[in-house]
Structures are given as structure tokens and as C-alpha cells.
Design a protein around this motif. Structure first.
Motif, PDB file in Angstrom:
ATOM      1  N   GLY A 101       0.748  -1.323   0.253  1.00  0.00           N
ATOM      2  CA  GLY A 101      -0.040   0.060   0.070  1.00  0.00           C
ATOM      3  C   GLY A 101       0.813   1.230  -0.049  1.00  0.00           C
ATOM      4  N   ALA A 102       0.422   2.119   0.685  1.00  0.00           N
ATOM      5  CA  ALA A 102       0.871   3.685   0.627  1.00  0.00           C
ATOM      6  C   ALA A 102       2.448   3.418   1.267  1.00  0.00           C
ATOM      7  CB  ALA A 102       0.017   4.544   1.471  1.00  0.00           C
ATOM      8  N   GLY A 103       3.100   4.486   0.816  1.00  0.00           N
ATOM      9  CA  GLY A 103       4.516   4.565   1.368  1.00  0.00           C
ATOM     10  C   GLY A 103       5.445   3.479   0.777  1.00  0.00           C
ATOM     11  N   GLY A 104       4.989   2.814  -0.271  1.00  0.00           N
ATOM     12  CA  GLY A 104       5.772   1.824  -0.809  1.00  0.00           C
ATOM     13  C   GLY A 104       5.720   0.626   0.094  1.00  0.00           C
ATOM     14  N   VAL A 105       5.171   0.293   0.969  1.00  0.00           N
ATOM     15  CA  VAL A 105       4.908  -0.718   1.930  1.00  0.00           C
ATOM     16  C   VAL A 105       4.499  -2.119   1.323  1.00  0.00           C
ATOM     17  CG1 VAL A 105       3.901  -1.623   3.803  1.00  0.00           C
ATOM     18  CG2 VAL A 105       4.531   0.670   3.970  1.00  0.00           C
ATOM     19  N   VAL A 106       5.642  -3.135   1.495  1.00  0.00           N
ATOM     20  CA  VAL A 106       4.969  -4.435   1.343  1.00  0.00           C
ATOM     21  C   VAL A 106       5.099  -5.251   2.551  1.00  0.00           C
ATOM     22  CG1 VAL A 106       5.593  -6.523  -0.288  1.00  0.00           C
ATOM     23  CG2 VAL A 106       5.620  -4.110  -1.078  1.00  0.00           C
ATOM     24  N   LEU A 107       4.220  -5.878   2.959  1.00  0.00           N
ATOM     25  CA  LEU A 107       4.455  -6.730   4.100  1.00  0.00           C
ATOM     26  C   LEU A 107       4.139  -8.267   3.722  1.00  0.00           C
ATOM     27  CD1 LEU A 107       1.870  -4.902   6.462  1.00  0.00           C
ATOM     28  CD2 LEU A 107       4.335  -4.399   6.145  1.00  0.00           C
TER      29      LEU A 107
END
Length: 738
Positions: free
Chosen positions: A137-143
Motif C-alpha cells: 500500500g501507501a509509502g511503498g509498503v510491502v508486508l
């Protein structure tokens, strides 16, 4: 209606000019469409029959029959977070993400919030080959999670907003979106930008073979034929445009849905060289597309639709009901309430060739139908009823009248080039329309023959130079007409003889023209006034001579109960405002209405008062019922009935109570079956039979207007309701004021 969680109440200090009002407790439920009208953001299936959907406002739906019927598991705001995507894991778990991470292990019936790093705004979920699940999602986050969503680690590129991502293996992944187009080959330890950024961002990334991959934006596609090592752009400004999600059934056979300039479903049999369109509808688009294990394909719309197809779009079913299907993206622009509480709603058509959709509700907005007759106007700017039978609807130059409660409508025409905006019906021989003209100026128009003919009013009103924006009568003789001069100055006129003569009010404290007003009594009025430089709600307690600004928001509509409870809807945004003291103080609240994309929000632009709160109208023909839980409910008197009996059937609210002339009784049934709801006097004699027939399980509403079974008015006093169903009985008292 399903009982839903409380509205999120926010403090907007800049908007309030007075001491904050007492807290207002509101719950929301869907009136139209059904089962809900927010975008369907995500769909996932455990098997061929059991599936789940997440929708705007945190709504969760489940199906147990392959998507042909859906049940609301969690309503608006009950999950607390927004939910933007959904996945079913191989372990049979549902995971949902949005403004948080949620997990369900019982088919979507219950959900638990899961702690995760940087989980404020997640847009997309996907499975990792070999085991694991990923969210981005936002902020280039990948979990990533490798324990079925119980714990998460951050491995993202840390730039842009990821709207779609894909793992081809535990090592190779892609993340695309706004200001991000990155690839990793080491499980997220490092990321490299693999194609240039596109201004509006990329919509999705997918592969159809080990070598052939695609990254899609609105007007172009980037392709690779060497497994992602190199990419080439193909500019293709031909349909399908705004491609959003693709389902690759085989390397050559794909389905794709569009999201941006229309709801479109397309099919290709040759790997995208040629396309066939199977569905087009006038609204924003389809945010999700998936295939269940049994092969059935599902896609959801921004207007709440739940589509399914067994033949890849040749035939399509819809589990949702939108009674305004011909004008999906239209706004609800007017409400009208008959004297018996029957409510009508009209929308603003999306194109110049469509007439309005005209809806009717007999239960305070909980359910809606399409009546046999409608005014048949381009736009219904306003509609109003005098009692039960007589009514008027007005558009730009046309009028429709009814003398049978809306069962039929007769045409009439406004004189000249007048456009009607507001209606007042103080008496059967005195109807008024506030009107303006395209070139400037306007008139207050009057009809003395039930709306068949209209003439400009004189009697002290200027013959030209004033556009009228609203007209209202707090009594049959006392009325007010508001407007503006051609130069933009506010004007207000008053009549004390039913509209025969009018006198100007020299107003103080009202620097801009009134756009809409409500009079709570002959002296107390609340008005929205607006110009390019100043907007707000103003209030008067001396018949319009002096006004005080009480709110600075730009307000489109007002809706009040006679006890001073009211709402004000804004021109944009989620926020609307609630008052419990006749407009002296206002409290902002958030309407759980979502826009067509994640993190976009809508708000109500129209409102009408109903027995236990208000109905709110919005874009996409959406109608919310906002129940006011601060209203005084009936004190229940179950007597000697067993607890089990009360649970089988229960009256949940009587409002207003005391009442005059009409009250609403809401009741809940644990199971479907015969129901009887009756009114008795204190000696036990039956006065009125309100309900006698079969009803489905769930909540229902009935109304009592203070009459007996013969239609005669009864004396004021205390009466008793008695509800019987499923072997249970519930009873309580209600008071009729005369």
C-alpha cells in the motif's frame, strides 16, 4: 435494516463557531441499493460455494451459495477500519487489509485485528508461491507473512503508493502504482525500478506464462517476453481503456475489468490483440475481479454490484439490487414526505436523455420500491406534499401535480423561462414555487388551483431583479421568501396573510444570500447562506430581522424534526452536521460513504427527516438511514412474558413518544413467521390492528397515526402496543398527544 455501529464523530474546530453540542449517537443502515451501496473492493472464495466480499465503510458480506445471495456479516464501521482487499489462504483463512489488517478463521463471520508494521493504508493482497501472503500500500509498503497472517514483516521498496503487486516466487516480486514500478529478486531485500514512472500510476501487473508479463496503465501497456528482464511500452489509446484487473484464464484467454470511466467487462481470446466487450454501465468501474475454485467468475462494482458469470461474460447475474440501474452514477437530489410518512426520492440522471428514477419507501427509508407512476421529469429539483393526497414536483420549467398521493401525476408548465427550485404548500388553494430565470432575475410563483396554473406573485414583491431560492411557511398565513438581487445581495420577504401581500425584512447579520432555509416556528429560522467568499449556517430568533452565524461550512441541505433535531449536509466531503437544539450548536459526523477507489470518500448531499432519524442521499443513488439513538425510546413493559418470548419478538423502538400525529414502531423477529402488532387502550380493548401477516426474520417497521380500525381519530392519552410472534409477546406504552 441491520443495526450498525456508531458513526465516527470528529471534532472540526474550524467549522464550529459555538460551544459544541451534546454528543449525538447515530447508527447507519442501507436504504438503497441492497444489500449495500459502497464499492465492492475485494472478493475471495474458500471453495465453489463459500465466499466473502469487503466493501467500503468496513462492510463484510458472505455467501454460501456461490455468490447468488449475500449476507451482511459486519456493517458500516463495525470492523472500525476501511477494507480495500481480501484473500483466502490455503489454510482456509480470510485476510483483509485497508487501514488495518484483519483475519477471519470462521468464513468471515468474525474478525480479529492483527498487529502489523506500517499498516495504515494497505491497498492490495496476494499469495506468495510456496506459502505465504503479502500486503502492499501507501509509502511503498510491502508486508509478508508466512504464518497465515498472524505476524508480518516489512520488505517493501519504500516509495510511492503500491496499488497492485505480484510474487512469482518467494524471491521474485513486483510492486506497481503511483510513483512506484519496482522489482525484487531477493525476497524484498533490494528493489530496482524496472520501468519509468507514469503520471497517473500503474493499475496492475500480471504474467500469463513464465516469460510473458504485463504492466497496465490507463492508455498503455508495458510488456516483457523474457520473464521480466526487459520491458517495452505499447501505447494503445483504444478500448479497453482504464484496465484495472485482469484474470488470465489461459495464456491467450483473458478477462479484464475497467475502473475509471465506466463499468466495463472485456474478453480476449488472442492474448489482447482483439477484445470483445460484454458489459458496459455508466459509473466509475469494477474494482475487483476473481475466479472461485469451481470456475465461476466474480466482479464487484463501485455501486455495490456483486456480479457473477459461468460463461466468461456471455451471461451475467447480479446478486445486488439497484432500482436506478439506468442512471447508476446519479445523485439523489430530492426527497418528499407525505403526511402519512411515505417517502419519495428522485435522482439526477447521468445523461440528457434520461428522466429521473423515482423511488418510494413506506417504512421510513429502510426499503424502497419503484412505484407504478412517477413525475417523469428530467430533474426533480424539489417535491412536497400537503397532507397525504396533494403533492407537487418541480423541475426547471415543468411541474407535475398529484391529487392521489403520487399514484398518478398530471403535467403543468411554469410561465416564461422560470426554473423552479423550492416548493411550499401552506394550504390547498395556495401553492408557491421559488424560481429564477436563466438570464437573471426570477419570481415567486403561486397557484390557486392545485398546481395546474402558475403566476408571478405581486403584492409588494419586486416585479424583476430578484431570483428566489427558497420559500417556507411556518403556518398557513405566515411565510418567508428568500433570494438574491442580480447584484448578489440577500433579500428576505415576509407575509402574514397567506402570501397575498409581502413586506421586505431589513436583515442584519446576513451578508450573503440564503440558499435553503427551515422555519422551526414563526420566529426561529435556520438557513444556509452561501457566496464565493462566505458560507455557513445562520440562525434567527426574531422572524428574520437579525441573524447569527453558527457554522462556517458550505451547506447544501437542511432537514429538521419539530423538536429541533436536525442535520445539515455539505456540498462535498464525508462530513455532515447534526444539531439537537434547533440549530444553535452543531456537531460534525462522518457518513460512511466511499468513493470508487480506495482512500476516496463521498458524503451525503441531501437529507430528509424520518421517524427515528434521517435519510441521507448521495451519489450513485445511495440512500443511508441515519438512526438517532439519542431520541427517547419507549419504556418497554413486558409484564409477565418469559424472557424467551421477548427474544422471539421485540419492539426495539417507538419514536416519537409521546407523539402527534404519527409514530413509528420498529420491531425485531428472531425467526420468520406470523406476526401480529396491535394497539389497545388501557382497559385492554383493541383499538388498531397494525400488522397481521407473515414477516421475515429481522427488523421491520409499522406506523400508527392515532386512528382506530375504522379510520377514526382516537382521543389523546396512553395506549399499549402488543407484539406477538413465534410464541413470544412484547408490549409497552405509548402516548398520543392531542
Amino acid at each position: 435494516m441491520i443495526r450498525l455501529a456508531r458513526a465516527v464523530v470528529v471534532a472540526i474546530a474550524a467549522a464550529a463557531l459555538a460551544t459544541p453540542a451534546a454528543a449525538v449517537d447515530i447508527t447507519f443502515g442501507w436504504g438503497h441499493p441492497a444489500p449495500q451501496g459502497n464499492p465492492v473492493f475485494g472478493l475471495a472464495f474458500l471453495d465453489a460455494l463459500n465466499g466473502c466480499a469487503v466493501c467500503g465503510g468496513g462492510t463484510v458480506l458472505t455467501t454460501a451459495d456461490g455468490g447468488e445471495h449475500w449476507q451482511t456479516r459486519h456493517g458500516l464501521r463495525e470492523v472500525a477500519d476501511e477494507l480495500y482487499d481480501l484473500v483466502a489462504t490455503p489454510a482456509g483463512t480470510y485476510l483483509a487489509v485497508g487501514t488495518g489488517v484483519h483475519r477471519s478463521t470462521d468464513g468471515g463471520a468474525t474478525w480479529a485485528a492483527i498487529a502489523a508494521p506500517a499498516a495504515d493504508d494497505l491497498r492490495d493482497l496476494g499469495l506468495i508461491p510456496g506459502g505465504g501472503v503479502s500486503a502492499a500500500g501507501a509509502g511503498g509498503v510491502v508486508l509478508v507473512s508466512f504464518d497465515d497472517g498472524l505476524s508480518w514483516s516489512e520488505v517493501g521498496p519504500g516509495v510511492g503508493t503500491v496499488t497492485h503487486h505480484l510474487w512469482r516466487s518467494a524471491s521474485e516480486g513486483y510492486a506497481v502504482g503511483k510513483d512506484v514500478a519496482h522489482r525484487t529478486t531477493d525476497g524484498g531485500a533490494t528493489w530496482v525500478q524496472f520501468i519509468p514512472f507514469e503520471f497517473f500510476g500503474y493499475n496492475e501487473v500480471y504474467f500469463t506464462t513464465a516469460d510473458d508479463g504485463y504492466v497496465v496503465e490507463d492508455f498503455a501497456t508495458w510488456t516483457t517476453t523474457d520473464g521480466g528482464e526487459t520491458w517495452a511500452e505499447q501505447f494503445a489509446p483504444t478500448p479497453p481503456l482504464y484496465r484495472y484487473r485482469t484474470l488470465a484464464l489461459t495464456p491467450q484467454h483473458w478477462l479484464t475489468v475497467c475502473n475509471g470511466e465506466g463499468q466495463e467487462l472485456w474478453e480476449t481470446l488472442d492474448g489482447g490483440s482483439t477484445w470483445t466487450e460484454h458489459l458496459f454501465r455508466r459509473s466509475t468501474g469494477f474494482p475487483c475481479l476473481t475466479q472461485a475454485p469451481g470456475g465461476r467468475v466474480f466482479f464487484g462494482s463501485d455501486t455495490g454490484d456483486l456480479f457473477w458469470t459461468d460463461d466468461f461474460g456471455q451471461t451475467i447475474g447480479n446478486a445486488a439490487t439497484n432500482l436506478c440501474d439506468a442512471a447508476l452514477g446519479a445523485y439523489i437530489v430530492s426527497f418528499a414526505t407525505r403526511g402519512d410518512g411515505v417517502l419519495f426520492a428522485a435522482n439526477q440522471p447521468s445523461t440528457g436523455s434520461d428522466v429521473e428514477s423515482w423511488l418510494r419507501s413506506d417504512d421510513g427509508g429502510t426499503t424502497w420500491t419503484v412505484p407504478a407512476a412517477a413525475p417523469g421529469l428530467r430533474w426533480v429539483n424539489a417535491a412536497a406534499f400537503l397532507g397525504v393526497d396533494r403533492g407537487v414536483a418541480v423541475s426547471y420549467g415543468d411541474v407535475r401535480t398529484t391529487a392521489d398521493g403520487g399514484e398518478s401525476w398530471q403535467p403543468a408548465t411554469l410561465p416564461g423561462s422560470y426554473r423552479g427550485w423550492r416548493i411550499a404548500l401552506p394550504a390547498a388553494d395556495r401553492y408557491f414555487i421559488a424560481a429564477d430565470e436563466v438570464g437573471g432575475g426570477g419570481a415567486l410563483l403561486r397557484s390557486t388551483d392545485g398546481g395546474n396554473t402558475w403566476v408571478p406573485v405581486g403584492g409588494g414583491l419586486p416585479p424583476s431583479g430578484v431570483s428566489y431560492t427558497d420559500v417556507g411557511f411556518p403556518s398557513t398565513l405566515l411565510g418567508y421568501a428568500a433570494g438574491r438581487t442580480i447584484g448578489g445581495s440577500p433579500v428576505l420577504y415576509a407575509t402574514t396573510d397567506g402570501g397575498l401581500t409581502w413586506q421586505p425584512r431589513l436583515v442584519s447579520g446576513l451578508p450573503v444570500p440564503i440558499t435553503v432555509m427551515t422555519w422551526l416556528d414563526p420566529q426561529v429560522g435556520v438557513a444556509s447562506a452561501r457566496s464565493a467568499d462566505l458560507s455557513g449556517i445562520f440562525r434567527t430568533v426574531d422572524g428574520g430581522r437579525n441573524w447569527t452565524q453558527v457554522l462556517t461550512a458550505s451547506i447544501k441541505a437542511l432537514a429538521f424534526h419539530t423538536d429541533g433535531r436536525g442535520v445539515a449536509t455539505a456540498f462535498s466531503g464525508q462530513t455532515f452536521y447534526v444539531t439537537a437544539d434547533g440549530g444553535q450548536t452543531w456537531e460534525p459526523a462522518l457518513a460512511p460513504l466511499n468513493g470508487p477507489f480506495p482512500a476516496q470518500f463521498d458524503g451525503p448531499t441531501l437529507a430528509a427527516a424520518v421517524a427515528d432519524g434521517w435519510v441521507l442521499g448521495a451519489r450513485g443513488n445511495r440512500i443511508l438511514v441515519a438512526r438517532d439513538l439519542t431520541a427517547t425510546p419507549v419504556v418497554e413493559d413486558p409484564g409477565d412474558e418469559s424472557a424467551a418470548g421477548v427474544r422471539a419478538c421485540r419492539v426495539t423502538q417507538v419514536y416519537p413518544n409521546p407523539f402527534n400525529p404519527r409514530t413509528s414502531l420498529r420491531y425485531a423477529l428472531a425467526a420468520a413467521g406470523p406476526v401480529r402488532l396491535t394497539i389497545h387502550d388501557l382497559r385492554g380493548r383493541r383499538v388498531r390492528n397494525l400488522v397481521d401477516g407473515s414477516r421475515a426474520a429481522g427488523e421491520h417497521a409499522a406506523f400508527w397515526d392515532g386512528t382506530d380500525d375504522a379510520g377514526r381519530g382516537v382521543a389523546g392519552g396512553v395506549y399499549v402496543y402488543r407484539l406477538e410472534s413465534g410464541g413470544g409477546v412484547d408490549s409497552g406504552k405509548l402516548s398520543l398527544l392531542k
